[in-house]
Design an enzyme around this catalytic site. Structure first.
Site, PDB file in Angstrom:
ATOM      1  N   SER A  24       0.997  -0.913   0.211  1.00  0.00           N
ATOM      2  CA  SER A  24       0.066   0.035   0.264  1.00  0.00           C
ATOM      3  C   SER A  24       0.309   1.271   0.123  1.00  0.00           C
ATOM      4  O   SER A  24       1.974   1.326  -1.159  1.00  0.00           O
ATOM      5  CB  SER A  24      -0.948   0.242   1.104  1.00  0.00           C
ATOM      6  OG  SER A  24      -1.816   0.914   1.192  1.00  0.00           O
ATOM      7  N   ASP A  55      -2.840   6.035  -2.949  1.00  0.00           N
ATOM      8  CA  ASP A  55      -1.237   5.414  -2.784  1.00  0.00           C
ATOM      9  C   ASP A  55      -1.343   4.203  -3.292  1.00  0.00           C
ATOM     10  O   ASP A  55      -1.734   4.118  -4.296  1.00  0.00           O
ATOM     11  CB  ASP A  55      -2.156   5.664  -0.660  1.00  0.00           C
ATOM     12  CG  ASP A  55      -2.604   4.256  -0.301  1.00  0.00           C
ATOM     13  OD1 ASP A  55      -3.803   3.865  -2.255  1.00  0.00           O
ATOM     14  OD2 ASP A  55      -3.309   3.477  -0.011  1.00  0.00           O
ATOM     15  N   GLU A  84     -11.088   7.191   7.350  1.00  0.00           N
ATOM     16  CA  GLU A  84     -10.036   7.503   7.602  1.00  0.00           C
ATOM     17  C   GLU A  84      -9.533   8.909   7.639  1.00  0.00           C
ATOM     18  O   GLU A  84     -10.089   9.555   6.834  1.00  0.00           O
ATOM     19  CB  GLU A  84      -9.067   6.674   7.974  1.00  0.00           C
ATOM     20  CG  GLU A  84      -9.771   5.837   8.849  1.00  0.00           C
ATOM     21  CD  GLU A  84      -8.387   4.387   8.776  1.00  0.00           C
ATOM     22  OE1 GLU A  84      -7.586   3.967  10.148  1.00  0.00           O
ATOM     23  OE2 GLU A  84      -8.244   3.815   7.656  1.00  0.00           O
ATOM     24  N   ALA A  85      -9.244   9.909   8.450  1.00  0.00           N
ATOM     25  CA  ALA A  85      -8.585  11.338   7.705  1.00  0.00           C
ATOM     26  C   ALA A  85      -7.021  11.067   6.915  1.00  0.00           C
ATOM     27  O   ALA A  85      -7.143  11.398   5.457  1.00  0.00           O
ATOM     28  CB  ALA A  85      -8.241  11.786   9.691  1.00  0.00           C
ATOM     29  N   ASN A  86      -6.300   9.648   6.809  1.00  0.00           N
ATOM     30  CA  ASN A  86      -5.933   9.088   6.016  1.00  0.00           C
ATOM     31  C   ASN A  86      -6.620   9.201   4.506  1.00  0.00           C
ATOM     32  O   ASN A  86      -6.028   8.721   3.560  1.00  0.00           O
ATOM     33  CB  ASN A  86      -4.384   7.762   6.197  1.00  0.00           C
ATOM     34  CG  ASN A  86      -5.710   6.877   6.141  1.00  0.00           C
ATOM     35  OD1 ASN A  86      -6.670   6.437   6.251  1.00  0.00           O
ATOM     36  ND2 ASN A  86      -5.093   6.392   7.612  1.00  0.00           N
ATOM     37  N   PRO A 132       0.986   2.833  18.348  1.00  0.00           N
ATOM     38  CA  PRO A 132       2.047   1.801  17.970  1.00  0.00           C
ATOM     39  C   PRO A 132       1.392   2.086  16.114  1.00  0.00           C
ATOM     40  O   PRO A 132       0.043   1.659  16.369  1.00  0.00           O
ATOM     41  CB  PRO A 132       2.340   0.626  18.513  1.00  0.00           C
ATOM     42  CG  PRO A 132       0.593   0.105  18.957  1.00  0.00           C
ATOM     43  CD  PRO A 132       0.069   1.851  19.516  1.00  0.00           C
ATOM     44  N   GLY A 164       0.285  -0.041  12.904  1.00  0.00           N
ATOM     45  CA  GLY A 164       0.396  -1.283  12.426  1.00  0.00           C
ATOM     46  C   GLY A 164       1.149  -1.561  11.386  1.00  0.00           C
ATOM     47  O   GLY A 164       1.433  -2.970  11.394  1.00  0.00           O
ATOM     48  N   ARG A 215       3.213   6.530  16.416  1.00  0.00           N
ATOM     49  CA  ARG A 215       2.363   7.607  16.052  1.00  0.00           C
ATOM     50  C   ARG A 215       2.404   9.127  16.906  1.00  0.00           C
ATOM     51  O   ARG A 215       1.829   7.790  17.584  1.00  0.00           O
ATOM     52  CB  ARG A 215       1.444   7.594  14.666  1.00  0.00           C
ATOM     53  CG  ARG A 215       1.895   6.354  13.772  1.00  0.00           C
ATOM     54  CD  ARG A 215       0.907   6.233  12.198  1.00  0.00           C
ATOM     55  NE  ARG A 215       1.573   5.582  11.117  1.00  0.00           N
ATOM     56  CZ  ARG A 215       2.103   5.263  10.870  1.00  0.00           C
ATOM     57  NH1 ARG A 215       2.387   6.475  10.009  1.00  0.00           N
ATOM     58  NH2 ARG A 215       2.030   4.732   9.916  1.00  0.00           N
TER      59      ARG A 215
HETATM   60  C1  G16 Z   1      -3.319   0.609   6.382  1.00  0.00           C
HETATM   61  C2  G16 Z   1      -4.774   0.356   7.029  1.00  0.00           C
HETATM   62  C3  G16 Z   1      -5.387   1.607   7.369  1.00  0.00           C
HETATM   63  C4  G16 Z   1      -4.974   2.339   8.315  1.00  0.00           C
HETATM   64  C5  G16 Z   1      -3.166   2.889   7.569  1.00  0.00           C
HETATM   65  C6  G16 Z   1      -2.193   2.907   9.167  1.00  0.00           C
HETATM   66  O1  G16 Z   1      -3.349   1.422   5.057  1.00  0.00           O
HETATM   67  O2  G16 Z   1      -5.608  -0.217   6.627  1.00  0.00           O
HETATM   68  O3  G16 Z   1      -6.906   1.340   7.890  1.00  0.00           O
HETATM   69  O4  G16 Z   1      -5.451   3.701   8.992  1.00  0.00           O
HETATM   70  O5  G16 Z   1      -2.657   1.604   7.514  1.00  0.00           O
HETATM   71  O6  G16 Z   1      -2.454   1.983  10.170  1.00  0.00           O
HETATM   72  P1  G16 Z   1      -1.172   1.883  11.164  1.00  0.00           P
HETATM   73  O7  G16 Z   1      -1.452   3.875  11.030  1.00  0.00           O
HETATM   74  O8  G16 Z   1      -1.592   1.631  12.272  1.00  0.00           O
HETATM   75  O9  G16 Z   1      -0.024   1.831   9.831  1.00  0.00           O
HETATM   76  P2  G16 Z   1      -2.512   0.981   4.458  1.00  0.00           P
HETATM   77  O10 G16 Z   1      -3.093   2.022   3.214  1.00  0.00           O
HETATM   78  O11 G16 Z   1      -1.742   0.969   4.042  1.00  0.00           O
HETATM   79  O12 G16 Z   1      -3.255  -0.212   3.478  1.00  0.00           O
END
Ligand code: G16
Length: 552
Positions: free
Chosen positions: A70, A286, A380-382, A506, A508, A514
């Site tokens: 991603s 992304d 999500e804000a992102n 933390p 994921g 963060r």
């Molecule tokens: C993944 C998850 C999202 C999360 C993002 C950032 O997104 O699917 O729900 O907001 O990671 O997560 P973290 O802050 O735990 O690193 P993506 O777009 O990277 O698959």
């Protein structure tokens, strides 16, 4: 191997060809397994086996496997499983995934497989079907080969979706499993996806003044392919101008572009600087096209970001108005789901109008919470998000008898929205078309959309620590419970800032902690974020290169 595995004699030989690296501990996290692509060979093999087991458990329903990292840098890669309705893997199976990935030897792996079969009461004689896809990362083909070995070992029937966006893979899983049923979700092909979305889009904007062209930053990822395929189908209804489409240039993926760059740095990707004109809309995907950020340059030549929160406000307002106009206000309730990252102003704006829930980061949490509403808008804000229409709501829409032409038009728009929106998962392309529909109906430019509410200044900071798992949270990640005492120190600091709010969690998906902070003015939000990051660093003994330098 026990008797019931007599048809799976290939497992030991193939497992030996994909040995686990002894020094690495893998975890199925926020978005599956995600780390350096070079250390994922054994994980992909084992995920193949697990996908086969999951399909057998669900009576041969097709399971999805997406190979992607991603928004992460190009050298990373990852893999996640998709359940039959196109949703994320059921949480109870995440532990099985981690167990298989961490089995030290081939015999440990076989024991772990046997334990899962016993525990989950899997009938091995059932068929197994798996559809898989990957993004454009250079490590993808080798990892897919490892996955295929896993599928062969468990005798699963494979279907290769090729290089696709994550949301297209989710769409395929759902369409394959609903084919020929009353819940059919569309044609089970990539073309079927483009036709479904573009058809619904054209019906929704029919008769509206076409919007000026939209610049699309494809993050040099798979979204570029998807844009080139859907553009001809959209024809004159929407002109897209793709940028950052260098999918085969080494190192280009997500580099100085893409949704995460825009959100984290709150800046225009440099490659767009000479292309985005004042007032023109642009958006960023992304690396696997499941996140969307919008932006524009205002009259003072300032960059203005329209993130997932702004998308939620725009879309929720539109849906609520359609429900009212269609005469369904008392039958269909709309709700919104956010995370702690949602800007305080967006939560205030939305909560004054609708029920709003806050859940931990991760699409799966938002998706499940949104399912509890008749229509659940989650972002999500992102920039991850979508809108879910419950089965009951879809039936209400299908059977509602409008009594005026205005009701009839609103009802048709709602029915078309159920076709436009990818309800299996957040989808940058579907969300982009949804935003464009609302802008066309509202006659909004970026400026008017932006004016729904004013964002509180905010700042995101990453801290590299020795062990991010030492950080544990509660209350939808808004409170730290470990390390002990740190939350109290953060609270003391936050109290000193007007409009201050901050939390620590933390990641994921990356090996970092963060820090988010917001405050009434930008310099204060920055200062608060760096001070909290300093506390985190001091508590956890971080990498010197990531020691937050400012304001300490
Ligand atoms: C993944 C998850 C999202 C999360 C993002 C950032 O997104 O699917 O729900 O907001 O990671 O997560 P973290 O802050 O735990 O690193 P993506 O777009 O990277 O698959």
């Amino acid at each position: 191997m026990s008797n019931q595995f007599q048809h799976y004699q290939e497992i030991p030989r193939l497992a030996d060809a994909h040995p686990k690296l002894s020094h690495i501990r893998y975890q199925y996290g926020t978005a599956g397994f995600r780390t350096l692509g070079s250390v994922l060979d054994s994980v992909l093999f084992r995920v193949g086996i697990l996908a086969g087991l999951r399909s057998k458990k669900l009576d041969g329903k097709t399971i999805g496997v997406m190979v992607t990292a991603s928004h992460n840098p190009e050298d990373d890669n990852g893999v996640k499983l998709v359940d039959p309705r196109g949703e994320m893997l059921e949480a109870s199976w995440e532990a099985h995934a981690s167990t298989l990935a961490n089995a030290a030897t081939t015999s440990d792996l076989i024991e772990a497989i046997e334990a899962i079969v016993r525990f989950a009461k899997i009938d091995l004689s059932k068929p197994a079907r798996v559809v898989y896809g990957r993004d454009t990362r250079p490590s993808g083909p080798a990892l897919v080969a490892s996955l295929r070995d896993g599928l062969a070992a468990i005798r699963a029937e494979p279907r290769d979706a090729g290089i696709v966006t994550t949301p297209i893979l989710h769409y395929l899983v759902r369409t394959i499993n609903t084919k020929g049923t009353k819940d059919t979700y569309g044609d089970d092909s990539e073309e079927g996806y483009y036709e479904k979305l573009s058809g619904a889009f054209k019906r929704l904007v029919a008769g509206k003044q076409p919007l000026p062209p939209l610049i699309v930053d494809c993050a040099n990822g798979v979204g570029a392919d998807a844009i080139s395929k859907i553009s001809p189908q959209l024809g004159d209804s929407l002109k897209l101008i793709p940028h950052n489409t260098a999918t085969s240039t080494p190192g280009a993926l997500n580099n100085l572009c893409g949704a995460d760059y825009v959100k984290t740095l709150q800046k225009l990707p440099p490659s767009l600087a000479n292309h985005l004109k004042i007032g023109q809309r642009g958006c960023s995907f992304d690396g696997d096209a499941d996140r969307l950020m919008y932006f524009y340059i205002d009259e003072r030549n300032q960059f203005r970001m329209l993130d997932g929160d702004k998308i939620a406000a725009l879309v929720a307002g539109f849906v609520v108005d359609l429900i009212k106009t269609a005469g369904l206000e008392s039958d269909v309730k709309v709700g919104v789901v956010q995370t702690a990252y949602a800007n305080g102003s967006s939560t205030k704006y939305l909560a004054e109008r609708l029920p709003v829930r806050c859940v931990p980061t991760g699409v799966k949490h938002l998706h499940h919470a949104a399912e509890r509403f008749d229509i659940g808008v989650y972002f999500e804000a992102n920039g991850h998000g979508t809108v879910l229409f419950s089965t009951g709501t879809q039936e209400t829409l299908a059977h509602h008898e409008p009594s005026t032409p205005a009701q009839s038009t609103a009802l048709n728009h709602l029915l078309n929205l159920t076709q436009l929106i990818n309800q299996s998962v957040g989808d940058a392309i579907s969300d982009m078309l949804l935003v464009e529909v609302v802008l066309a109906h509202r006659l909004y430019s970026g400026l008017e959309w932006d004016s729904l509410y004013v964002d509180l200044p905010n700042r995101l900071v990453k801290v590299i620590v020795e062990d991010r798992h030492a950080f544990q949270t509660e209350d939808a990640e808004r409170q730290l419970v470990s390390p002990k005492g740190l939350q109290g120190k953060i609270d003391d600091l936050v109290r000193r800032y007007d409009g201050g709010r901050s939390f620590v969690r933390p990641s994921g998906t990356e090996d970092v902690v963060r820090v988010y902070a917001e405050a009434a003015i930008k310099s204060q939000a920055d200062e608060l974020a760096f001070r909290v990051a300093g506390l985190v660093y001091d508590e956890a003994g971080g990498d010197p290169s990531s020691r937050p330098k400012e304001f300490l």
